[in-house]
Design a protein around this motif. Structure first.
Motif, PDB file in Angstrom:
ATOM      1  N   HIS A   1       0.848  -1.187   0.000  1.00 27.54           N
ATOM      2  CA  HIS A   1       0.000   0.000   0.000  1.00 27.54           C
ATOM      3  C   HIS A   1       0.888   1.243   0.000  1.00 27.54           C
ATOM      4  O   HIS A   1       1.921   1.267   0.654  1.00 27.54           O
ATOM      5  CB  HIS A   1      -0.896   0.041   1.252  1.00 27.54           C
ATOM      6  CG  HIS A   1      -1.816  -1.131   1.381  1.00 27.54           C
ATOM      7  ND1 HIS A   1      -2.979  -1.260   0.660  1.00 27.54           N
ATOM      8  CD2 HIS A   1      -1.728  -2.241   2.162  1.00 27.54           C
ATOM      9  CE1 HIS A   1      -3.579  -2.389   0.989  1.00 27.54           C
ATOM     10  NE2 HIS A   1      -2.845  -3.007   1.889  1.00 27.54           N
TER      11      HIS A   1
ATOM     12  N   CYS B   1       0.463   1.811  -8.607  1.00 25.06           N
ATOM     13  CA  CYS B   1      -0.554   2.632  -7.935  1.00 25.06           C
ATOM     14  C   CYS B   1      -1.931   2.396  -8.557  1.00 25.06           C
ATOM     15  O   CYS B   1      -2.927   2.218  -7.839  1.00 25.06           O
ATOM     16  CB  CYS B   1      -0.192   4.106  -8.028  1.00 25.06           C
ATOM     17  SG  CYS B   1       1.273   4.593  -7.094  1.00 25.06           S
ATOM     18  N   ALA B   2      -1.986   2.389  -9.877  1.00 27.13           N
ATOM     19  CA  ALA B   2      -3.259   2.208 -10.571  1.00 27.13           C
ATOM     20  C   ALA B   2      -3.830   0.815 -10.321  1.00 27.13           C
ATOM     21  O   ALA B   2      -5.035   0.653 -10.088  1.00 27.13           O
ATOM     22  CB  ALA B   2      -3.080   2.452 -12.070  1.00 27.13           C
TER      23      ALA B   2
ATOM     24  N   HIS C   1      -5.222   0.574  -6.787  1.00 25.85           N
ATOM     25  CA  HIS C   1      -6.412   1.407  -6.600  1.00 25.85           C
ATOM     26  C   HIS C   1      -7.646   0.808  -7.267  1.00 25.85           C
ATOM     27  O   HIS C   1      -8.783   1.053  -6.823  1.00 25.85           O
ATOM     28  CB  HIS C   1      -6.159   2.811  -7.156  1.00 25.85           C
ATOM     29  CG  HIS C   1      -7.263   3.781  -6.882  1.00 25.85           C
ATOM     30  ND1 HIS C   1      -7.519   4.295  -5.629  1.00 25.85           N
ATOM     31  CD2 HIS C   1      -8.194   4.333  -7.711  1.00 25.85           C
ATOM     32  CE1 HIS C   1      -8.559   5.108  -5.692  1.00 25.85           C
ATOM     33  NE2 HIS C   1      -8.991   5.153  -6.947  1.00 25.85           N
ATOM     34  N   THR C   2      -7.444   0.014  -8.323  1.00 27.11           N
ATOM     35  CA  THR C   2      -8.581  -0.499  -9.099  1.00 27.11           C
ATOM     36  C   THR C   2      -8.827  -1.990  -8.879  1.00 27.11           C
ATOM     37  O   THR C   2      -9.497  -2.642  -9.685  1.00 27.11           O
ATOM     38  CB  THR C   2      -8.367  -0.234 -10.603  1.00 27.11           C
ATOM     39  OG1 THR C   2      -7.114  -0.830 -11.012  1.00 27.11           O
ATOM     40  CG2 THR C   2      -8.343   1.252 -10.896  1.00 27.11           C
TER      41      THR C   2
END
Length: 254
Positions: free
Chosen positions: A8, A40-41, A44-45
Motif C-alpha cells: 500500500h 498505484c493504478a 487502486h482499481t
C-alpha cells in the motif's frame, strides 16, 4: 520467516520498483519491469500488488491484474537473488491463489520464457500449471539485463484456483520411453517430426547465461525451439511434463 503482504502507498511501491529494477538489472533509460504509477493504478482499481518480506526486508515483489474469465493475470514476479532457494516463489503463488479465491476468481495465468529451464520446471512440475499456448515475441524487444534484447517468445500458463492443481510429473514415465520422439535435441538441433504419440523437446542448461555470453547461440536455440515446441503445440500436442534434466514431454491430445 517469509511474510507475504499486500503493498500500500507510494513509498512501498517505490521500494518494490527499486527491487524489481535490481532483479532485472535495469539500466538507465530502460523501461522498468513495472512502473510505480502502474502499481498505484493496479492497487487502486482492485489489482494485485504484493511483496514478500524476509526478516522484515522486502525480497520479492509481484503484481497482476484482473483478466477475462474471472482470472488473475500475474504480470511480474521477482525474487532477489540472495533470497532464492527459500521457497519464496512458491509462497507468492500460494498467496496469489488465496487472494484469487477470496475474490471468487477461477484461475491464475502468467507467461514464462520456454527456454529458461528452472522456470519451466517450477511452473509445470512443481506448481502443476498447464502451458497451453506458445506465443512468439509476446512483449516485443525488452532490453533489460535478463532479456538482453532477445525476442520475447513465451508460454502462456494457466493455473486453476479450485481445486488445487496436482503437480505434473517431473520425470518422463519409463514405460513410454520407447515411444518418445526427440524434436529438439540437447545441442539445440531440431529434428524432423515423424508424428509419434509422445515427443521430447530439450532446453539449454542456462539460457540466461547463454544470452549474456553467447547471444548468437541463444538466438539459434530460440529459433529452433519456436519451430519445435511451438510447432508441436500448434499441431495438437500438449505439454504433459517437464523433466528435471530439462525436457518438455508432449503427448498428442485426445
Amino acid at each position: 520467516m517469509v511474510e507475504l503482504r499486500i503493498l500500500h502507498g507510494t513509498s512501498q511501491f517505490q521500494a518494490a520498483d527499486r527491487l524489481l529494477r535490481r532483479i532485472w538489472n535495469t539500466r538507465a533509460g530502460d523501461d522498468p519491469p513495472v512502473a510505480v504509477d502502474l502499481m498505484c493504478a493496479l492497487a487502486h482499481t482492485g489489482g494485485y500488488v504484493a511483496g514478500a518480506f524476509l526478516d522484515g526486508e522486502l525480497v520479492a515483489a509481484a503484481s497482476g491484474f484482473l483478466a477475462e474469465g474471472a482470472s488473475l493475470h500475474s504480470h511480474v514476479v521477482g525474487v532477489a537473488a540472495e533470497a532464492r532457494g527459500r521457497g519464496i516463489g512458491r509462497a507468492i503463488k500460494a498467496h496469489q491463489r488465496a487472494w484469487a479465491a477470496e475474490r471468487g476468481l477461477n484461475s491464475i495465468s502468467w507467461t514464462f520464457d520456454p527456454l529458461v529451464r528452472r522456470n519451466a520446471f517450477f511452473n509445470l512440475a512443481r506448481l502443476g500449471a498447464r502451458a497451453e499456448r506458445y506465443v512468439p515475441d509476446f512483449y516485443g524487444p525488452m532490453n533489460d539485463g535478463i532479456n538482453g534484447g532477445d525476442v520475447t517468445d513465451r508460454l502462456f500458463a494457466h493455473w486453476p484456483v479450485h481445486p488445487v492443481p496436482a503437480p505434473a510429473s517431473p520425470a518422463f514415465h519409463p514405460d513410454r520411453s520407447g515411444e518418445a520422439e526427440v524434436i529438439l535435441d540437447e545441442s539445440g538441433a531440431p529434428r524432423e517430426p515423424g508424428g509419434a504419440a509422445v515427443l521430447r523437446c530439450a532446453t539449454p542448461a542456462d539460457a540466461e547465461r547463454l544470452r549474456r555470453e553467447h547471444p548468437e547461440e541463444a538466438a539459434r536455440w530460440r529459433t529452433a525451439q519456436r519451430a519445435a515446441l511451438g510447432g508441436a503445440l500448434a499441431d495438437g500436442y500438449r505439454i504433459t511434463a517437464f523433466t528435471r534434466d530439462g525436457w518438455y514431454v508432449l503427448e498428442r491430445a485426445a
